[in-house]
Design a protein around this motif. Structure first.
Motif, PDB file in Angstrom:
ATOM      1  N   SER A 121     -19.981  24.862  24.199  1.00  0.00           N
ATOM      2  CA  SER A 121     -19.873  24.840  22.736  1.00  0.00           C
ATOM      3  C   SER A 121     -20.994  25.633  22.104  1.00  0.00           C
ATOM      4  CB  SER A 121     -19.931  23.399  22.222  1.00  0.00           C
ATOM      5  OG  SER A 121     -18.865  22.626  22.731  1.00  0.00           O
ATOM      6  N   LEU A 122     -20.709  26.143  20.917  1.00  0.00           N
ATOM      7  CA  LEU A 122     -21.714  26.767  20.059  1.00  0.00           C
ATOM      8  C   LEU A 122     -21.371  26.429  18.619  1.00  0.00           C
ATOM      9  CD1 LEU A 122     -22.131  30.440  21.430  1.00  0.00           C
ATOM     10  CD2 LEU A 122     -23.875  28.638  21.453  1.00  0.00           C
ATOM     11  N   ARG A 123     -22.392  26.397  17.783  1.00  0.00           N
ATOM     12  CA  ARG A 123     -22.153  26.257  16.346  1.00  0.00           C
ATOM     13  C   ARG A 123     -22.773  27.448  15.647  1.00  0.00           C
ATOM     14  NH1 ARG A 123     -23.829  21.772  11.774  1.00  0.00           N
ATOM     15  NH2 ARG A 123     -25.886  22.766  11.991  1.00  0.00           N
ATOM     16  N   LEU A 124     -21.939  28.206  14.967  1.00  0.00           N
ATOM     17  CA  LEU A 124     -22.407  29.318  14.163  1.00  0.00           C
ATOM     18  C   LEU A 124     -22.673  28.842  12.744  1.00  0.00           C
ATOM     19  CD1 LEU A 124     -19.929  32.140  15.257  1.00  0.00           C
ATOM     20  CD2 LEU A 124     -22.061  31.396  16.346  1.00  0.00           C
ATOM     21  N   SER A 125     -23.684  29.430  12.134  1.00  0.00           N
ATOM     22  CA  SER A 125     -24.008  29.155  10.740  1.00  0.00           C
ATOM     23  C   SER A 125     -24.005  30.469   9.976  1.00  0.00           C
ATOM     24  CB  SER A 125     -25.384  28.507  10.619  1.00  0.00           C
ATOM     25  OG  SER A 125     -25.429  27.273  11.302  1.00  0.00           O
ATOM     26  N   CYS A 126     -23.680  30.371   8.708  1.00  0.00           N
ATOM     27  CA  CYS A 126     -23.713  31.536   7.827  1.00  0.00           C
ATOM     28  C   CYS A 126     -24.360  31.093   6.526  1.00  0.00           C
ATOM     29  CB  CYS A 126     -22.313  32.065   7.587  1.00  0.00           C
ATOM     30  SG  CYS A 126     -22.215  33.394   6.376  1.00  0.00           S
ATOM     31  N   ALA A 127     -25.552  31.579   6.276  1.00  0.00           N
ATOM     32  CA  ALA A 127     -26.295  31.231   5.073  1.00  0.00           C
ATOM     33  C   ALA A 127     -26.039  32.269   4.000  1.00  0.00           C
ATOM     34  CB  ALA A 127     -27.778  31.150   5.386  1.00  0.00           C
ATOM     35  N   ALA A 128     -25.737  31.785   2.802  1.00  0.00           N
ATOM     36  CA  ALA A 128     -25.419  32.675   1.690  1.00  0.00           C
ATOM     37  C   ALA A 128     -26.504  32.627   0.632  1.00  0.00           C
ATOM     38  CB  ALA A 128     -24.083  32.287   1.078  1.00  0.00           C
ATOM     39  N   SER A 129     -26.759  33.757   0.027  1.00  0.00           N
ATOM     40  CA  SER A 129     -27.679  33.823  -1.114  1.00  0.00           C
ATOM     41  C   SER A 129     -27.050  34.733  -2.151  1.00  0.00           C
ATOM     42  CB  SER A 129     -29.043  34.357  -0.690  1.00  0.00           C
ATOM     43  OG  SER A 129     -28.932  35.661  -0.152  1.00  0.00           O
ATOM     44  N   GLY A 130     -27.545  34.630  -3.367  1.00  0.00           N
ATOM     45  CA  GLY A 130     -26.977  35.426  -4.436  1.00  0.00           C
ATOM     46  C   GLY A 130     -26.167  34.556  -5.374  1.00  0.00           C
ATOM     47  N   ARG A 131     -25.025  35.049  -5.789  1.00  0.00           N
ATOM     48  CA  ARG A 131     -24.199  34.332  -6.760  1.00  0.00           C
ATOM     49  C   ARG A 131     -23.638  33.041  -6.169  1.00  0.00           C
ATOM     50  NH1 ARG A 131     -20.997  38.681 -10.496  1.00  0.00           N
ATOM     51  NH2 ARG A 131     -22.826  39.884 -11.096  1.00  0.00           N
ATOM     52  N   SER A 132     -23.192  32.151  -7.024  1.00  0.00           N
ATOM     53  CA  SER A 132     -22.829  30.793  -6.663  1.00  0.00           C
ATOM     54  C   SER A 132     -21.914  30.728  -5.455  1.00  0.00           C
ATOM     55  CB  SER A 132     -22.178  30.100  -7.850  1.00  0.00           C
ATOM     56  OG  SER A 132     -21.822  28.783  -7.518  1.00  0.00           O
TER      57      SER A 132
END
Length: 122
Positions: A17-28
């Motif tokens: 197993s793996l867990r990917l993350s995607c962090a967002a910045s900027g507009r809502s």
């Protein structure tokens, strides 16, 4: 503008197993539907999973249904892809993307991350 940064990729044995993350910045962040796509060497980019603004609706490619789970935490501006029972054919660069409407096709997505490599060994 929305900036997206993926993390969590790596090398794992088949069945792992793996867990990917995607962090967002900027507009809502909560104004965007989010998707995960992948591209294996020599192949076209393909849809993996998508999630609606609030997270109540999710969509999956048949090839990952029952093994992968997409989720989001709007308080943390992050979308996740939990990948279980990984197979060698899941090896690819995985990208997260943001769109105004949830979709399963890449051209609907306006913003893309740089990708994270997932390699599954047999």
């Amino acid at each position: 503008q929305v900036q997206l940064v993926e993390s969590g990729g790596g090398l794992v044995q088949a069945g792992g197993s793996l867990r990917l993350s995607c962090a967002a910045s900027g507009r809502s962040f909560s104004n965007y539907a989010m998707g995960w796509f992948r591209q294996a060497p020599g192949k076209e980019r393909e849809f993996v999973a998508a999630i609606s603004f609030g997270g109540s609706n999710t969509y999956y490619a048949d090839s990952v249904k029952g093994r992968f789970t997409i989720s989001r935490d709007n308080a943390k501006n992050t979308v996740y892809l939990q990948m279980n029972s990984l197979k060698p054919e899941d090896t690819a660069v995985y990208y997260c993307a943001a769109a105004r409407q949830v979709a399963t096709t890449g051209y609907e997505y306006r913003y893309w991350g740089q990708g994270t490599q997932v390699t599954v060994s047999s």
